[in-house]
Design an enzyme around this catalytic site. Structure first.
Site, PDB file in Angstrom:
ATOM      1  CB  THR A 182      -0.905   0.077   1.241  1.00 48.97           C
ATOM      2  OG1 THR A 182      -0.102   0.476   2.342  1.00 48.97           O
ATOM      3  CG2 THR A 182      -1.556  -1.231   1.553  1.00 48.97           C
ATOM      4  CD  GLU A 325      -3.381  -1.852   4.884  1.00 51.03           C
ATOM      5  OE1 GLU A 325      -4.282  -1.748   4.024  1.00 51.03           O
ATOM      6  OE2 GLU A 325      -2.574  -0.934   5.123  1.00 51.03           O
ATOM      7  CE  LYS A 436      -7.208  17.846  17.458  1.00 50.87           C
ATOM      8  NZ  LYS A 436      -6.603  18.758  18.345  1.00 50.87           N
ATOM      9  CD1 TRP A 441     -12.646  14.491  16.313  1.00 52.20           C
ATOM     10  CD2 TRP A 441     -11.075  15.071  14.842  1.00 52.20           C
ATOM     11  NE1 TRP A 441     -11.431  14.219  16.880  1.00 52.20           N
ATOM     12  CE2 TRP A 441     -10.444  14.559  15.996  1.00 52.20           C
ATOM     13  CE3 TRP A 441     -10.277  15.490  13.771  1.00 52.20           C
ATOM     14  CZ2 TRP A 441      -9.065  14.466  16.111  1.00 52.20           C
ATOM     15  CZ3 TRP A 441      -8.900  15.402  13.890  1.00 52.20           C
ATOM     16  CH2 TRP A 441      -8.308  14.895  15.052  1.00 52.20           C
TER      17      TRP A 441
END
Ligand code: ADP
Length: 538
Positions: A182, A325, A436, A441
């Protein structure tokens, strides 16, 4: 108590034997359209067996890494099966990576040979002296591009014609079968190794109705590259199901994909959102009546894109989530029976979700640094963590300090999500892409999704830009559709009723194109680089 069933090894060569025996007449077509090559699984299987012999003849070690640098094609599929079935490890190199990354990856994996499409040799060959373990470069003729005169370069067809077919016997299902890297946004690329067992289980699960639902009577066109997490596992799952395959070859233009979908009567296809965005303007002039499922994932599927396909083709996009993954399939957003008959708005919202885990995968969300699961109430958000039959436990020879799994064995995805009470994921953002602002968030994904719902917007990406008071504030980078026009104020007015006031981007910048990663996703990293010195006007 003694086990009552056989301990049958779940290996790639068992998938191979199934395809060879049960589906010899099913076809594999390789583009470009207008000059397609056609073969059958029967002919392909004979070549796979020869290729096994060729790997022996080239002196590739018993567990040697077999690199590929190739488009999606029937030849690439030969390598997909011959390398693992002969005990070697298939290593698909991403043709779109930077030279330094390719060198790093080939050396890290210790590739002994690279099979390269002739049309791509010009990209690979200048790096060959930096790839210290590569002994052979085998060229697969997909064009008449120039081939340098060098003893390390061999011709695939000539070599294959001179070897005899071999038998395959992998007994240990826990052996490595394939590996992918990746790109990651920081640090070195990271290697993920799939075992025979994980490949087998992932393939079976991918074919089921809970996941991609690939059947014998399908014709499947993976637009997603075979160097991007095994074409999302379709390269093994479609043959396992006995489905016909259609590969684009070296022409990945929307026109070529559109022609193949129509001419080959494709029923299932898969690609990242930018692929389907690119095809959208052509859809009205195509006959896509054969299409059953259009799979999209790799980044969030904007509701506007899904809706546009539903309006034009009658079939909404099937939204999938995963990562290298996770082999890579993790979850799929099917509309479940309880929502049959729901109103359009509800259905649009369901299709924009990343969906429920496929059998073999479990999920949880946790607060950073904790292992206590957060509630599945669709409100609490936390890091998405997964475990299951094909989830990576660790990276291959990881750099110091890089740890994929938690102490209790769950894999960290780096994604932030909410989960509803039925187990359906709603991905809020990647941890590193969240904006942020004042200790709270903001989801860049949600803002992008909304902006791409504006009729004048072709692409939108939102990044956090440093702000003296709020830490970061959102900047919307917008590409306007050809022939349309819109102002920043109009876009903000469009967002205003849809988001909390403090989510509203502080500015909108109009750009020509959102930079893309090597697998066609929006590259926030490049965008952040482009706007590194950006300051908001007062
Ligand atoms: P890369 O990091 O190079 O993009 P992957 O292809 O493995 O490598 O990307 C996996 C990541 O892509 C996921 O962690 C997630 O952030 C994102 N992703 C994949 N599918 C989706 C989806 N359906 N919706 C939103 N994000 C997605």
């Amino acid at each position: 108590m003694q086990a009552l069933v056989q301990d049958y090894p779940l290996t790639v060569d068992s998938i191979f034997r199934r395809v060879e025996r049960l589906f010899p007449d099913k076809t594999i077509v390789t583009g470009p359209p207008g000059a397609v090559t056609r073969t059958t699984y029967g002919e392909w299987a004979e070549r796979v067996r020869r290729l096994g012999g060729l790997l022996d003849e080239l002196g590739i070690s018993a567990d040697g890494r077999v690199g590929t640098f190739a488009w999606n094609s029937a030849r690439h599929l030969e390598l997909y099966f011959a390398a693992p079935s002969s005990g070697r490890i298939l290593h698909t190199l991403n043709i779109r990576l930077f030279p330094e990354q390719l060198t790093y990856i080939a050396n890290h994996a210790e590739d002994e040979v690279i099979f390269v499409d002739r049309s791509l040799l010009g990209l690979l060959w200048p790096l060959i002296d930096t790839m210290t373990t590569v002994q052979h470069v085998v060229v697969m003729d997909d064009s008449d591009a120039a081939v340098p005169d060098d003893p390390r370069i061999r011709n695939y067809e000539e070599l294959l014609a001179a070897v005899a077919p071999v038998d395959f016997h992998v007994d240990d299902e826990r052996r490595a079968a394939a590996m992918c890297y990746t790109s990651g946004t920081t640090g070195n690329p990271k290697g993920v190794v799939y075992s025979h067992r994980s490949t087998w289980l992932h393939s079976v699960a991918a074919t089921t109705a809970s996941c991609l639902s690939i059947r014998e009577d399908d014709t499947v066109l993976p637009v997603v590259p075979m160097f991007h997490a095994n074409a999302w596992g379709i390269a093994q799952a479609a043959p396992m199901a006995g489905a016909n395959l259609v590969f684009p070859g070296r022409d990945m233009s929307p026109e070529a994909i559109g022609r193949l979908l129509q001419e080959e009567k494709v029923t299932v296809t898969a690609g990242v959102p930018t692929i389907w965005q690119g095809l959208l303007p052509l859809v009205d002039d195509l006959d896509l009546s054969s299409l059953r499922t259009l799979i999209c994932g790799g980044s969030a599927v904007p509701a506007a894109l899904s809706e546009a396909y539903r309006e034009k083709t009658g079939k909404p996009i099937l939204h999938a989530w995963g990562m290298t993954e996770t082999h890579p399939l993790g979850s799929v957003s099917h509309v479940q029976s309880r929502d049959a008959g729901a109103d359009d708005e509800t259905l649009v919202a369901i299709r924009a979700r990343q969906g429920t885990p496929m059998p073999g995968v479990e999920l949880r969300i946790v607060e950073t640094g904790s292992i206590d699961p957060l509630p599945w109430d669709d409100t609490a958000t936390g890091e998405l963590q997964v475990r299951g039959a094909w989830i990576a436990a660790d990276y291959y020879k990881p750099d110091e300090g890089v740890e994929l799994s938690t102490e209790d064995g769950w894999m960290r995805t780096g994604d932030v999500a909410a989960i509803d009470r039925y187990g359906s994921i709603r991905l809020v953002d990647r941890t590193k892409d969240l904006v942020k602002s004042g200790g709270e968030w903001i989801s860049s994904v949600e803002l992008e999704n909304l902006l791409m719902g504006h009729p004048a917007v072709a692409e939108a990406a939102v990044i956090g830009v440093p702000h003296p008071k709020w830490d970061e504030r959102p900047l919307a980078c917008v590409v306007v559709k050809d022939g349309e026009s819109v102002t920043a104020e109009e876009l903000l007015d469009f967002l205003r009723p849809k988001v909390a006031k403090w989510w509203l981007p502080d500015a909108v910048e109009f750009i020509d194109e959102v930079p893309k990663t090597s697998v066609g996703k929006f590259s926030k990293k490049d965008l952040r680089g482009k706007f590194a010195d950006y300051t908001f006007a007062d």
